[in-house]
Design an enzyme around this catalytic site. Sequence first.
Site, PDB file in Angstrom:
ATOM      1  N   GLU A   1       0.874  -1.167   0.000  1.00  0.00           N
ATOM      2  CA  GLU A   1       0.000   0.000   0.000  1.00  0.00           C
ATOM      3  C   GLU A   1       0.920   1.228   0.000  1.00  0.00           C
ATOM      4  OE1 GLU A   1      -2.666   0.343   3.356  1.00  0.00           O
ATOM      5  OE2 GLU A   1      -3.484   2.208   2.551  1.00  0.00           O
TER       6      GLU A   1
ATOM      7  N   ARG B   1       5.504 -12.948   9.558  1.00  0.00           N
ATOM      8  CA  ARG B   1       6.108 -11.627   9.401  1.00  0.00           C
ATOM      9  C   ARG B   1       7.524 -11.625   9.919  1.00  0.00           C
ATOM     10  NH1 ARG B   1       2.501  -7.449   8.737  1.00  0.00           N
ATOM     11  NH2 ARG B   1       3.841  -5.674   9.137  1.00  0.00           N
TER      12      ARG B   1
ATOM     13  N   LYS C   1       5.027   0.535   9.210  1.00  0.00           N
ATOM     14  CA  LYS C   1       5.064   1.867   8.589  1.00  0.00           C
ATOM     15  C   LYS C   1       4.519   2.930   9.530  1.00  0.00           C
ATOM     16  CE  LYS C   1       3.212   0.233   4.781  1.00  0.00           C
ATOM     17  NZ  LYS C   1       2.551   0.045   3.496  1.00  0.00           N
TER      18      LYS C   1
HETATM   19  P1  ATP Z   1       2.942  -2.146   7.740  1.00  0.00           P
HETATM   20  O1  ATP Z   1       2.196  -2.703   8.900  1.00  0.00           O
HETATM   21  O2  ATP Z   1       4.359  -1.864   8.027  1.00  0.00           O
HETATM   22  O3  ATP Z   1       2.227  -0.981   7.127  1.00  0.00           O
HETATM   23  P2  ATP Z   1       1.748  -3.750   5.765  1.00  0.00           P
HETATM   24  O4  ATP Z   1       1.703  -5.220   5.767  1.00  0.00           O
HETATM   25  O5  ATP Z   1       0.505  -3.020   6.078  1.00  0.00           O
HETATM   26  O6  ATP Z   1       2.943  -3.302   6.663  1.00  0.00           O
HETATM   27  P3  ATP Z   1       1.797  -3.431   2.940  1.00  0.00           P
HETATM   28  O7  ATP Z   1       2.187  -2.255   2.158  1.00  0.00           O
HETATM   29  O8  ATP Z   1       0.393  -3.851   2.905  1.00  0.00           O
HETATM   30  O9  ATP Z   1       2.299  -3.164   4.416  1.00  0.00           O
HETATM   31  O10 ATP Z   1       2.748  -4.662   2.605  1.00  0.00           O
HETATM   32  C1  ATP Z   1       3.060  -5.134   1.318  1.00  0.00           C
HETATM   33  C2  ATP Z   1       3.468  -6.569   1.417  1.00  0.00           C
HETATM   34  O11 ATP Z   1       4.578  -6.702   2.288  1.00  0.00           O
HETATM   35  C3  ATP Z   1       2.340  -7.396   2.002  1.00  0.00           C
HETATM   36  O12 ATP Z   1       2.189  -8.555   1.233  1.00  0.00           O
HETATM   37  C4  ATP Z   1       2.799  -7.692   3.397  1.00  0.00           C
HETATM   38  O13 ATP Z   1       2.316  -8.908   3.847  1.00  0.00           O
HETATM   39  C5  ATP Z   1       4.318  -7.689   3.261  1.00  0.00           C
HETATM   40  N1  ATP Z   1       4.947  -7.343   4.525  1.00  0.00           N
HETATM   41  C6  ATP Z   1       4.796  -6.212   5.238  1.00  0.00           C
HETATM   42  N2  ATP Z   1       5.484  -6.261   6.385  1.00  0.00           N
HETATM   43  C7  ATP Z   1       6.106  -7.465   6.409  1.00  0.00           C
HETATM   44  C8  ATP Z   1       6.973  -8.123   7.339  1.00  0.00           C
HETATM   45  N3  ATP Z   1       7.332  -7.550   8.469  1.00  0.00           N
HETATM   46  N4  ATP Z   1       7.411  -9.363   7.023  1.00  0.00           N
HETATM   47  C9  ATP Z   1       7.064  -9.944   5.869  1.00  0.00           C
HETATM   48  N5  ATP Z   1       6.261  -9.385   4.965  1.00  0.00           N
HETATM   49  C10 ATP Z   1       5.769  -8.158   5.216  1.00  0.00           C
HETATM   50 MG    MG Z   2      -1.335  -3.629   4.365  1.00  0.00          MG
HETATM   51 MG    MG Z   3      -0.090  -1.424   7.434  1.00  0.00          MG
END
Ligand code: ATP
Ligand code: MG
Ligand code: MG
Length: 552
Positions: free
Chosen positions: A32, A263, A273
């Site tokens: 995102e 994760r 983020k």
């Molecule tokens: P955040 O909580 O930091 O915003 P998010 O999962 O909401 O992370 P996205 O932009 O939706 O962020 O993530 C893009 C991809 O990266 C998704 O498929 C997510 O599962 C993966 N991802 C994000 N954080 C991790 C992590 N700590 N370990 C492995 N994969 C991750």
């Molecule tokens: Mg997300």
């Molecule tokens: Mg998020």
Amino acid sequence: TGMERANFLKKIMEQDLASGKHSQIVTRFPPEPNGYLHIGHAKSICVNFGLGEAFGGVTYMRFDDTNPDKEEQEYIDAIQQDVRWLGFDWKVPERLTHASDYFGRFHEMAVLLIKRGKAYVDSLTAEEMREYRGSLTQPGRDSPYRERSVEENLALFDKMTKGEVPDGEMVLRLKIDMSSPNINMRDPPAYRIKRNSEHPRTGTQWKVYPMYDYAHPLTDALESITHSLCTLEFEDHRPLYDWLMDHLADQLPARPRQIEFSRLNLQYCVVSKRKLLQLVNEGHVAGWDDPRMPTIRGLRRRGVPPEAMRLFVERTGVSKADNNIDYSVLEDCARECLDSSAPRAMAVLEPLRVVVTSWPEGQVDILDAPMHPKLPELGRRAIPFTRTLLIERTDFEEAPPPGYQRLTPGGEVRLRYGYVIRCDEVIKDADGNVVELRCTHEPDTRQGAGRKVKGIIHWLSEPHSSRAKVNLYDRLFKVPDPGSGGREFLSDVNPESLSVLEGCAVESYVADAEPGTRLQFERAGYFCVDAASAPGALSLNRVVTLRDTWAL
Ligand code: ATP
Ligand code: MG
Ligand code: MG
């Protein structure tokens, strides 16, 4: 760059190819665009693109841009740069996609679900809806609007779409099961109203926006993703994913399978983020690319090479088990990659002047050293020896502890690549601080010749060296798990995570190195020329210390 180590995802893909279920693997990396990518995303990038590559398949770079209020073009651009920097590529422009590319299709399918009696417009307030949804221990209750007729739902959804209904007054919900033990299945919302939002791509065209849980599975299917990889917190959402596949099967070209893995969490770091944004906004760091940040930009600016990040993901593996990685694993990966590639140089971080009284004023001896001990192709460097030298303050002890092998009053040491010197006199200022050493050299010990002495130290010719500012970094947090035990995570920030050394001396060739150049300063560690470094204002970041200093 692929995922060499066998992992459970790879096995599933191998089976799906062997059984003929799929003829090609198709994956996607779906961030995102609401912030910069961090090391957790690096894992997802390496897993998705790495598996795509390993199977000769296809990987989409997809922006999950369904929430216009938080998403910005700045992030969309930065994310693409970060993925490329890590060494991955979507190869053709058509594989750079956005959930918003399909807003029209999502809407058509929502209308279809209404017609099929599988979606309805709800007029409960957000608070009422929460209450009707129940909890883990309490089943949900049907909304009084759940049995609206198809005609009424179509008319209301049309009004929502045209911007005739204020934000928050209605949502479109999927009609699944209010008594499901899985709360995600209790008629989840599919569309909400955002009449005044401006989307970075679709502008003000849309007044309703799809929810992530509705849009994501449909995007996967429209792109014929074979394996939709996500983190474990989406396990509970999988039944909803499959429900959409079932109820829109005739609309979708493929039926992807969602598979979860754990994760990545890094100790002494936060990997979210939202929290990283807080660190930036509240001034705990200088920005998203601060070298202490676990963002891809921060690690890049620090000087961690992309190969080290890929090695780190490879080494920590993919599984469903909890994944709380020690920061030192990342540091080890950086060391390994840098050791085999970084040119060597000498740097004196805290200089102490040495005057070689036996050396004639104005005379220069040019000594010779390799740029890298194992890479002759990197060439050699010229190291001038003169009467006035600089050594590290910590390489001299007036009252040495037992076993000390560096310089002491009356003691001897070898200058790396140069001569053996003996300290004859210690000069102090009025406060008793050591300000200079007077030494003599032994002429027949040039360039390693002659007598062996135990201590070897690094040094520079003062007039030939360049000045630099050096940033030394420590962990950004004081504790392995910031914010645990109910503490505010910001209270765990390490106030001493940055120390700046001014007036360091470096070999003169370093002054000409481009920002981003990575080097090993002998005995001191790996360093990277900072992005903001400029001629005359040389600035270096310590990437990581050496595992072993020389035996001293
Ligand atoms: P955040 O909580 O930091 O915003 P998010 O999962 O909401 O992370 P996205 O932009 O939706 O962020 O993530 C893009 C991809 O990266 C998704 O498929 C997510 O599962 C993966 N991802 C994000 N954080 C991790 C992590 N700590 N370990 C492995 N994969 C991750
Ligand atoms: Mg997300
Ligand atoms: Mg998020």
